[in-house]
Design a protein around this motif. Structure first.
Motif, PDB file in Angstrom:
ATOM      1  N   VAL A 220       0.845  -1.195   0.000  1.00  0.00           N
ATOM      2  CA  VAL A 220       0.000   0.000   0.000  1.00  0.00           C
ATOM      3  C   VAL A 220       0.879   1.243   0.000  1.00  0.00           C
ATOM      4  CG1 VAL A 220      -1.652   1.346   1.348  1.00  0.00           C
ATOM      5  CG2 VAL A 220      -1.981  -1.119   1.086  1.00  0.00           C
ATOM      6  N   PHE A 221       1.912   1.231   0.836  1.00  0.00           N
ATOM      7  CA  PHE A 221       2.839   2.366   0.893  1.00  0.00           C
ATOM      8  C   PHE A 221       3.542   2.539  -0.457  1.00  0.00           C
ATOM      9  CE2 PHE A 221       3.684   2.209   5.773  1.00  0.00           C
ATOM     10  CZ  PHE A 221       2.442   2.770   5.994  1.00  0.00           C
ATOM     11  N   GLU A 222       3.827   1.443  -1.076  1.00  0.00           N
ATOM     12  CA  GLU A 222       4.506   1.485  -2.369  1.00  0.00           C
ATOM     13  C   GLU A 222       3.628   2.166  -3.414  1.00  0.00           C
ATOM     14  OE1 GLU A 222       7.228  -1.808  -4.469  1.00  0.00           O
ATOM     15  OE2 GLU A 222       5.086  -2.301  -4.469  1.00  0.00           O
ATOM     16  N   ILE A 223       2.348   1.838  -3.389  1.00  0.00           N
ATOM     17  CA  ILE A 223       1.403   2.474  -4.306  1.00  0.00           C
ATOM     18  C   ILE A 223       1.314   3.970  -4.031  1.00  0.00           C
ATOM     19  CG2 ILE A 223      -1.043   2.605  -4.963  1.00  0.00           C
ATOM     20  CD1 ILE A 223      -1.190  -0.434  -4.326  1.00  0.00           C
ATOM     21  N   ALA A 268      -7.888   4.643  -1.816  1.00  0.00           N
ATOM     22  CA  ALA A 268      -8.772   3.549  -1.401  1.00  0.00           C
ATOM     23  C   ALA A 268      -9.498   2.950  -2.605  1.00  0.00           C
ATOM     24  CB  ALA A 268      -9.782   4.068  -0.377  1.00  0.00           C
ATOM     25  N   LYS A 269      -9.985   3.823  -3.497  1.00  0.00           N
ATOM     26  CA  LYS A 269     -10.695   3.340  -4.678  1.00  0.00           C
ATOM     27  C   LYS A 269      -9.755   2.567  -5.601  1.00  0.00           C
ATOM     28  CE  LYS A 269     -13.590   4.999  -8.485  1.00  0.00           C
ATOM     29  NZ  LYS A 269     -14.176   6.187  -9.148  1.00  0.00           N
ATOM     30  N   LYS A 274      -8.029  -2.229  -8.223  1.00  0.00           N
ATOM     31  CA  LYS A 274      -6.859  -2.827  -8.857  1.00  0.00           C
ATOM     32  C   LYS A 274      -6.125  -3.869  -7.991  1.00  0.00           C
ATOM     33  CE  LYS A 274      -7.101  -0.034 -12.471  1.00  0.00           C
ATOM     34  NZ  LYS A 274      -7.322  -0.509 -13.876  1.00  0.00           N
ATOM     35  N   HIS A 275      -6.263  -3.742  -6.655  1.00  0.00           N
ATOM     36  CA  HIS A 275      -5.515  -4.647  -5.763  1.00  0.00           C
ATOM     37  C   HIS A 275      -6.423  -5.127  -4.633  1.00  0.00           C
ATOM     38  CE1 HIS A 275      -1.592  -3.639  -7.597  1.00  0.00           C
ATOM     39  NE2 HIS A 275      -2.101  -2.413  -7.725  1.00  0.00           N
ATOM     40  N   LYS A 276      -7.446  -5.878  -4.987  1.00  0.00           N
ATOM     41  CA  LYS A 276      -8.416  -6.343  -4.003  1.00  0.00           C
ATOM     42  C   LYS A 276      -7.779  -7.171  -2.886  1.00  0.00           C
ATOM     43  CE  LYS A 276     -12.273  -6.477  -7.292  1.00  0.00           C
ATOM     44  NZ  LYS A 276     -13.010  -5.358  -6.694  1.00  0.00           N
ATOM     45  N   ASP A 277      -6.644  -7.808  -3.204  1.00  0.00           N
ATOM     46  CA  ASP A 277      -5.994  -8.655  -2.195  1.00  0.00           C
ATOM     47  C   ASP A 277      -5.387  -7.830  -1.050  1.00  0.00           C
ATOM     48  OD1 ASP A 277      -4.237  -7.717  -4.273  1.00  0.00           O
ATOM     49  OD2 ASP A 277      -2.649  -8.900  -3.325  1.00  0.00           O
TER      50      ASP A 277
END
Length: 358
Positions: A220-223, A268-269, A274-277
């Motif tokens: 998440v931080f990477e995104i 969040a969206k 794109k990354h539901k996991d």
């Protein structure tokens, strides 16, 4: 005119007036008769003032609680009140205001030891006799400068003082009272505070372990890093390798053009689409929520704790305790406590540093 050795001579004893009846009192503090020189009082001639003594007596006479009792041919002492059975009531000298006396009285109602034993408990730092809450309340009731002056100027029998006055009178006999009580409170609360701070460090340690082990959070931080670097472009904030976590609370400050959404909403969206996991990453951070609550104050609280340990060290090395070691055991007790407290504090501080270095 000064006396031998530069000692200022006291003014002559002033003749006291004798009213015909007992009058209401003015509870002032008398100016020291050795400190009149150079003040407005030095040349006062109040004896020459023509006051109407009869009018004063008519206006300010004390109400009699009973007629003068005659027993065995003798009158009661004018300083004593007479009870309904003609028995003499003990004279009580009140130097404090009614509210002040009441407040101290409420505190004393919880004290089950005589005043003399109480004073001894403070002198010796007797942690078995006094509880932390009582000592903390006592610090709020320390005598004011005006009350100190009133008590010190009182020369009558101590037994005639009111309950609150006698209590404060005992306190004034204790050297370095305020700092002694500060040390006392710290000693009484030390173990509980050390336990709480140690637990806080442990909680933060677990929280940081969770963060380091949570692969999904790293993603998440990477995104977010990618988004932020793009948004910041070639500006001074662009090209970052990472960011401080304080920015997480400010993501909603970066608003969309229409002002209807923010970077936080967008992130969040994006993850949801794109990354539901990664959506369930908070489930792997069970310790982080509570860790974030204690970490805000933990560093400041430990810093304050260290300063108070240092205060113990400074107090135990005061010249007073060194020169009165035989008569006042407080200095030795502070020194004994300090060595244990310092070691415990060092361990706590080291654990804090290791936690925050993760």
């Amino acid at each position: 005119m000064g006396g031998a050795g530069g000692v200022v001579e006291a003014a002559p004893v002033k003749k006291k007036q004798e009213p015909k009846c007992k009058l209401k009192q003015v509870h002032w503090i008398k100016v020291n008769d050795r400190k009149l020189k150079g003040t407005i009082w030095e040349k006062m001639q109040d004896e020459s003032v023509n006051i109407d003594k009869n009018e004063i007596e008519a206006l300010f006479a004390m109400k009699e609680s009973g007629k003068i009792a005659i027993k065995a041919g003798k009158e009661t002492n004018e300083d004593e009140e007479v009870g309904p059975n003609g028995q003499r009531k003990k004279r009580v000298v009140i130097l404090l205001s009614a509210n002040r006396s009441q407040t101290i009285g409420v505190l004393l109602s919880h004290l089950k030891v005589p005043h003399e034993e109480f004073r001894k408990a403070i002198m010796t730092l007797d942690t078995r006799t006094l509880q932390p809450n009582f000592v903390i309340q006592l610090m709020r009731l320390l005598p004011t400068d005006q009350e100190v002056a009133a008590l010190q100027s009182y020369t009558g029998p101590k037994e005639e003082l009111g309950t609150a006055e006698r209590f404060l009178f005992e306190l004034l006999c204790i050297p370095r009272l305020k700092s002694r009580l500060q040390c006392f409170v710290f000693i009484l609360e030390f173990n509980a505070r050390l336990h709480d701070l140690s637990e806080n460090v442990e909680v933060v340690t677990y929280a940081l372990h969770d963060i380091k082990r949570c692969v999904k959070l790293s993603q998440v931080f990477e995104i977010l890093l990618a988004m932020g670097n793009y948004l910041n472009g070639t500006g001074p904030r662009g090209g970052a390798w990472g960011f401080k976590l304080e920015v997480l609370a400010k993501l909603s400050d970066t608003k969309t053009t229409d002002g209807k959404s923010t970077l936080l909403h967008y992130l969040a969206k994006f993850i949801s689409n794109k990354h539901k996991d990664l959506i369930d990453f908070p489930s792997e951070l069970s310790n982080v929520e509570i860790g974030s609550k204690v970490s805000e104050n933990m560093v400041d609280e430990i810093s304050k704790f260290k300063k108070e340990v240092k205060f113990i060290y400074e107090e135990m090395n005061r010249p007073y305790y060194k020169s009165n070691a035989k008569n006042d055991p407080c200095g030795a007790k502070l020194e004994q406590f300090y060595h244990t407290a310092y070691n415990d504090m060092e361990v706590l501080d080291q654990n804090k540093k290791e936690a925050l270095a993760m």
